[in-house]
Write a protein that holds these residues in place. Sequence first.
Motif, PDB file in Angstrom:
ATOM      1  N   THR A   1       0.833  -1.205   0.000  1.00  0.00           N
ATOM      2  CA  THR A   1       0.000   0.000   0.000  1.00  0.00           C
ATOM      3  C   THR A   1       0.869   1.257   0.000  1.00  0.00           C
ATOM      4  N   GLU A   2       1.891   1.278   0.839  1.00  0.00           N
ATOM      5  CA  GLU A   2       2.772   2.432   0.906  1.00  0.00           C
ATOM      6  C   GLU A   2       3.627   2.556  -0.360  1.00  0.00           C
ATOM      7  N   ALA A   3       4.091   1.413  -0.893  1.00  0.00           N
ATOM      8  CA  ALA A   3       4.873   1.440  -2.132  1.00  0.00           C
ATOM      9  C   ALA A   3       4.041   1.988  -3.283  1.00  0.00           C
ATOM     10  N   TRP A   4       2.772   1.590  -3.325  1.00  0.00           N
ATOM     11  CA  TRP A   4       1.906   2.057  -4.403  1.00  0.00           C
ATOM     12  C   TRP A   4       1.653   3.553  -4.286  1.00  0.00           C
ATOM     13  N   ARG A   5       1.526   4.043  -3.056  1.00  0.00           N
ATOM     14  CA  ARG A   5       1.362   5.484  -2.873  1.00  0.00           C
ATOM     15  C   ARG A   5       2.592   6.238  -3.395  1.00  0.00           C
ATOM     16  N   LEU A   6       3.772   5.759  -3.060  1.00  0.00           N
ATOM     17  CA  LEU A   6       4.994   6.396  -3.556  1.00  0.00           C
ATOM     18  C   LEU A   6       5.040   6.383  -5.078  1.00  0.00           C
ATOM     19  N   LEU A   7       4.699   5.249  -5.659  1.00  0.00           N
ATOM     20  CA  LEU A   7       4.805   5.112  -7.113  1.00  0.00           C
ATOM     21  C   LEU A   7       3.797   5.997  -7.834  1.00  0.00           C
ATOM     22  N   THR A   8       2.573   6.032  -7.353  1.00  0.00           N
ATOM     23  CA  THR A   8       1.564   6.850  -8.033  1.00  0.00           C
ATOM     24  C   THR A   8       1.838   8.333  -7.867  1.00  0.00           C
ATOM     25  N   GLU A   9       2.431   8.736  -6.750  1.00  0.00           N
ATOM     26  CA  GLU A   9       2.746  10.150  -6.542  1.00  0.00           C
ATOM     27  C   GLU A   9       3.965  10.587  -7.346  1.00  0.00           C
ATOM     28  N   CYS A  10       4.967   9.723  -7.444  1.00  0.00           N
ATOM     29  CA  CYS A  10       6.246  10.118  -8.046  1.00  0.00           C
ATOM     30  C   CYS A  10       6.409   9.659  -9.490  1.00  0.00           C
ATOM     31  N   ALA A  11       5.789   8.540  -9.850  1.00  0.00           N
ATOM     32  CA  ALA A  11       5.950   7.997 -11.199  1.00  0.00           C
ATOM     33  C   ALA A  11       4.613   7.425 -11.682  1.00  0.00           C
ATOM     34  N   PRO A  12       3.596   8.276 -11.849  1.00  0.00           N
ATOM     35  CA  PRO A  12       2.261   7.771 -12.173  1.00  0.00           C
ATOM     36  C   PRO A  12       2.192   7.010 -13.493  1.00  0.00           C
TER      37      PRO A  12
END
Length: 428
Positions: free
Chosen positions: A226-237
């Motif tokens: 969940t946290e990894a997905w948040r990072l990815l969608t915010e930084c590399a959508p």
Amino acid sequence: MTEYHRCPEALLDGLADSRGGPGLSRALAEAQVSKHLLLIAGLLREWPGPAAERDRLAGAIQAARAAAPEAAARALGTPMVGAWAAIAGRAAERGRAERADLAHLAAVAVITCAAAGVDVELTVGARDGAVALPGLGRAITGDAATARIAVIDSTLTIDAGHGPVAIPGNRETGHWLPVRRLRATSGGIGVEIALDDVDPYRHGYHAPPEPRLSQAEFDRWQELFTEAWRLLTECAPERAAEIAAGLHTLVPLTGDGRSARSATIRHVFGVFGLTRPADAADFAVTLVHEYQHAKLSALLDVVQLTDPDDGRRYFAPWRTDPRPLAGLLQGVYAFAGVADTWRALRDTHARRDSAESRFADARLQVDRSLATLQASGALTPDGERFATRLRRFVDSLLAVPLPEPVARRAEQRHRELLERWSAATTAR
């Protein structure tokens, strides 16, 4: 019938730009369905049982494809169908295919009919006291050698000699272990990826697959994801969107207690194996890293990028062993994505200095290795086009300003890697 797949320039160029997007991920997945069907056709020619049994299974799959082509294709295209077909196919080529491997086609027919809404009743062989349904789960059958599985109105029931029992979907019981799924939504991008710890064909990595995870361990995976997905969608959508479209399954691997590990198998698209990452940032980068490998491997099923007769070996800064040109290309493409993701994570990663250092290392390694590829003289015309487009992307990474000490230390680390590799290669 399978489709004949060509590689349009738009697909080649889009993937060479290192991202590709959801549409290109779906195009690669469609080609995999045809590959799986060809492998299944080959296995049918090796069928060890009665021809009527073989024809019944083939007919069930064909009926599902006729009734609901897209739904059947999704089932047939799942990674664990591809893993089984590839493993059984290689064994058949060597004359070593076991009946249990070939008979697993019945389980594939069951999930295809269930997806397509086609009623069917088939006998499925048990293995190690269970029947595995790819992408769905594993039914415990005890001492029974076979089980009857029925699909009626898309509902599955199994009878291992004690009367029919409904397979309860995602609910775990003493007799049914479902494939659990990691789910997350962030930045308007939702994703659902299976964490498969039950399929018998989930092996083949450099570490053994984990047995069934406890619920507490699965919850730790979910929290980290969940946290990894948040990072990815915010930084590399853009990368998150293509991963959501094309990554289907993760296989948890047994760790060595020293470092996190991950790997993609060349012949299976949409799945990779990994030990539980150390933190969310590493998980996010691992998703990109291994999906880069998956995209390139799927592309190589459609188009040749390197000369297969080139027998030379090359320095790859990610490995200690000399690599063939095709292996070097895999590393360049994967670490181009890694470099780009660390670049994107610098502004949100709690350890900015670490992210910046890893970005500096990865982009330098990709730059030098891509130069080796381009100077090899062993790229096909499509490979030259691919490398030229990839060079544009890598040059954009090189244009990102970095503090001079960070860039200098990356140069020093690269020289040390090359020196150690050269010494080891000379000593062989």
